[in-house]
Motif scaffolding. Structure first.
Motif, mmCIF file in Angstrom:
data_model
loop_
_atom_site.group_PDB
_atom_site.id
_atom_site.type_symbol
_atom_site.label_atom_id
_atom_site.label_comp_id
_atom_site.label_asym_id
_atom_site.label_seq_id
_atom_site.Cartn_x
_atom_site.Cartn_y
_atom_site.Cartn_z
ATOM 1 N N ASN A 67 -11.438 -62.248 75.121
ATOM 2 C CA ASN A 67 -10.116 -61.636 75.207
ATOM 3 C C ASN A 67 -10.239 -60.353 76.007
ATOM 4 O O ASN A 67 -10.886 -59.400 75.560
ATOM 5 N N PRO A 68 -9.621 -60.295 77.180
ATOM 6 C CA PRO A 68 -9.728 -59.073 77.979
ATOM 7 C C PRO A 68 -8.992 -57.881 77.371
ATOM 8 O O PRO A 68 -9.270 -56.744 77.717
ATOM 9 N N ALA A 69 -8.086 -58.123 76.453
ATOM 10 C CA ALA A 69 -7.310 -57.038 75.849
ATOM 11 C C ALA A 69 -7.810 -56.692 74.454
ATOM 12 O O ALA A 69 -7.082 -56.083 73.677
ATOM 13 N N SER A 70 -9.036 -57.056 74.134
ATOM 14 C CA SER A 70 -9.527 -56.844 72.770
ATOM 15 C C SER A 70 -9.635 -55.364 72.415
ATOM 16 O O SER A 70 -9.504 -54.998 71.258
ATOM 17 N N PHE A 71 -9.857 -54.521 73.400
ATOM 18 C CA PHE A 71 -9.933 -53.091 73.132
ATOM 19 C C PHE A 71 -8.612 -52.565 72.570
ATOM 20 O O PHE A 71 -8.584 -51.716 71.687
ATOM 21 N N TYR A 72 -7.504 -53.098 73.072
ATOM 22 C CA TYR A 72 -6.186 -52.640 72.636
ATOM 23 C C TYR A 72 -5.722 -53.327 71.359
ATOM 24 O O TYR A 72 -4.988 -52.746 70.570
ATOM 25 N N THR A 73 -6.139 -54.550 71.165
ATOM 26 C CA THR A 73 -5.667 -55.287 69.991
ATOM 27 C C THR A 73 -6.517 -55.019 68.756
ATOM 28 O O THR A 73 -6.095 -55.337 67.648
ATOM 29 N N LEU A 74 -7.699 -54.449 68.929
ATOM 30 C CA LEU A 74 -8.571 -54.177 67.795
ATOM 31 C C LEU A 74 -7.934 -53.200 66.809
ATOM 32 O O LEU A 74 -8.096 -53.330 65.601
ATOM 33 N N GLU A 75 -7.166 -52.257 67.323
ATOM 34 C CA GLU A 75 -6.502 -51.280 66.456
ATOM 35 C C GLU A 75 -5.411 -51.917 65.601
ATOM 36 O O GLU A 75 -5.067 -51.407 64.540
ATOM 37 N N LEU A 76 -4.841 -53.030 66.057
ATOM 38 C CA LEU A 76 -3.729 -53.664 65.342
ATOM 39 C C LEU A 76 -4.175 -54.638 64.259
ATOM 40 O O LEU A 76 -3.368 -55.036 63.420
ATOM 41 N N GLN A 77 -5.430 -55.040 64.268
ATOM 42 C CA GLN A 77 -5.887 -56.041 63.306
ATOM 43 C C GLN A 77 -5.670 -55.647 61.849
ATOM 44 O O GLN A 77 -5.201 -56.477 61.073
ATOM 45 N N PRO A 78 -5.960 -54.421 61.429
ATOM 46 C CA PRO A 78 -5.714 -54.091 60.015
ATOM 47 C C PRO A 78 -4.245 -54.183 59.618
ATOM 48 O O PRO A 78 -3.921 -54.501 58.474
ATOM 49 N N LEU A 79 -3.351 -53.963 60.568
ATOM 50 C CA LEU A 79 -1.915 -54.033 60.261
ATOM 51 C C LEU A 79 -1.451 -55.470 60.041
ATOM 52 O O LEU A 79 -0.511 -55.721 59.295
ATOM 53 N N PHE A 80 -2.109 -56.416 60.700
ATOM 54 C CA PHE A 80 -1.674 -57.810 60.630
ATOM 55 C C PHE A 80 -2.544 -58.675 59.723
ATOM 56 O O PHE A 80 -2.343 -59.882 59.658
ATOM 57 N N LEU A 81 -3.492 -58.091 59.038
ATOM 58 C CA LEU A 81 -4.353 -58.887 58.162
ATOM 59 C C LEU A 81 -3.591 -59.520 57.002
ATOM 60 O O LEU A 81 -3.944 -60.606 56.547
ATOM 61 N N GLU A 82 -2.538 -58.877 56.538
ATOM 62 C CA GLU A 82 -1.786 -59.478 55.429
ATOM 63 C C GLU A 82 -1.021 -60.716 55.875
ATOM 64 O O GLU A 82 -0.718 -61.578 55.065
ATOM 65 N N ASN A 83 -0.736 -60.854 57.173
ATOM 66 C CA ASN A 83 -0.078 -62.060 57.684
ATOM 67 C C ASN A 83 -1.085 -63.101 58.162
ATOM 68 O O ASN A 83 -0.697 -64.186 58.578
ATOM 69 N N PHE A 84 -2.359 -62.770 58.131
ATOM 70 C CA PHE A 84 -3.373 -63.644 58.706
ATOM 71 C C PHE A 84 -3.484 -64.976 57.968
ATOM 72 O O PHE A 84 -3.612 -66.021 58.596
ATOM 73 N N HIS A 85 -3.433 -64.977 56.639
ATOM 74 C CA HIS A 85 -3.547 -66.224 55.875
ATOM 75 C C HIS A 85 -2.424 -67.191 56.241
ATOM 76 O O HIS A 85 -2.665 -68.382 56.476
ATOM 77 N N GLU A 86 -1.232 -66.686 56.299
ATOM 78 C CA GLU A 86 -0.085 -67.511 56.668
ATOM 79 C C GLU A 86 -0.272 -68.098 58.061
ATOM 80 O O GLU A 86 0.037 -69.261 58.310
ATOM 81 N N TRP A 87 -0.787 -67.288 58.969
ATOM 82 C CA TRP A 87 -0.971 -67.735 60.349
ATOM 83 C C TRP A 87 -2.050 -68.803 60.462
ATOM 84 O O TRP A 87 -1.831 -69.838 61.094
ATOM 85 N N HIS A 88 -3.220 -68.576 59.853
ATOM 86 C CA HIS A 88 -4.304 -69.546 60.059
ATOM 87 C C HIS A 88 -4.029 -70.865 59.357
ATOM 88 O O HIS A 88 -4.470 -71.914 59.817
ATOM 89 N N THR A 89 -3.261 -70.876 58.284
ATOM 90 C CA THR A 89 -2.893 -72.166 57.677
ATOM 91 C C THR A 89 -1.867 -72.890 58.541
ATOM 92 O O THR A 89 -1.902 -74.118 58.643
ATOM 93 N N ARG A 90 -0.973 -72.154 59.188
ATOM 94 C CA ARG A 90 0.009 -72.764 60.086
ATOM 95 C C ARG A 90 -0.669 -73.331 61.335
ATOM 96 O O ARG A 90 -0.225 -74.315 61.904
ATOM 97 N N MET A 91 -1.792 -72.727 61.745
ATOM 98 C CA MET A 91 -2.524 -73.192 62.917
ATOM 99 C C MET A 91 -3.457 -74.354 62.600
ATOM 100 O O MET A 91 -4.111 -74.878 63.484
ATOM 101 N N GLY A 92 -3.560 -74.752 61.336
ATOM 102 C CA GLY A 92 -4.377 -75.892 60.958
ATOM 103 C C GLY A 92 -5.756 -75.524 60.450
ATOM 104 O O GLY A 92 -6.572 -76.406 60.201
ATOM 105 N N MET A 93 -6.049 -74.255 60.291
ATOM 106 C CA MET A 93 -7.324 -73.815 59.729
ATOM 107 C C MET A 93 -7.099 -73.565 58.239
ATOM 108 O O MET A 93 -6.568 -72.533 57.861
#
Length: 104
Positions: A67-93
């Motif tokens: 991911n070429p934008a990982s430097f910018y998106t790394l700061e946002l990961q803690p904010l979106f971790l609470e939505n992560f479970h919903e997302w990965h089950t919707r993606m088939g994981m």
């Protein structure tokens, strides 16, 4: 007699205007709903797809995708971790792909 009706009509005029305004607002709200109702599901699906793509871009580096934008998106990961479970089950994981995140 007609002179007595004229002042009476003028006194009731604000009530008539209020009734017309409320009728007009109800008409506008009904027409707005009539126009937007067929597209509501399409717009919700497009918003969900856009959010899924954004979540993929945010967690791509953690999933092993370059991911070429990982430097910018790394700061946002803690904010979106609470939505992560919903997302990965919707993606088939059905199990969490990360060892360090205990969402499942």
């Amino acid at each position: 007699m007609e002179d007595n009706k004229t002042p009476n009509n003028l006194e009731n005029m604000p009530d008539r205007l209020k009734d017309n305004q409320s009728w007009w607002q109800r008409l506008v709200a009904g027409l707005n709903e009539f126009y937007h109702a067929p597209y509501r599901q399409t717009m919700a699906r497009a918003a969900r797809d856009e959010e899924d793509f954004f979540m993929l871009m945010m967690f791509a580096e953690s999933l092993g995708i370059d991911n070429p934008a990982s430097f910018y998106t790394l700061e946002l990961q803690p904010l979106f971790l609470e939505n992560f479970h919903e997302w990965h089950t919707r993606m088939g994981m059905y199990r969490c792909p990360f060892d360090h995140v205990g969402c499942c």
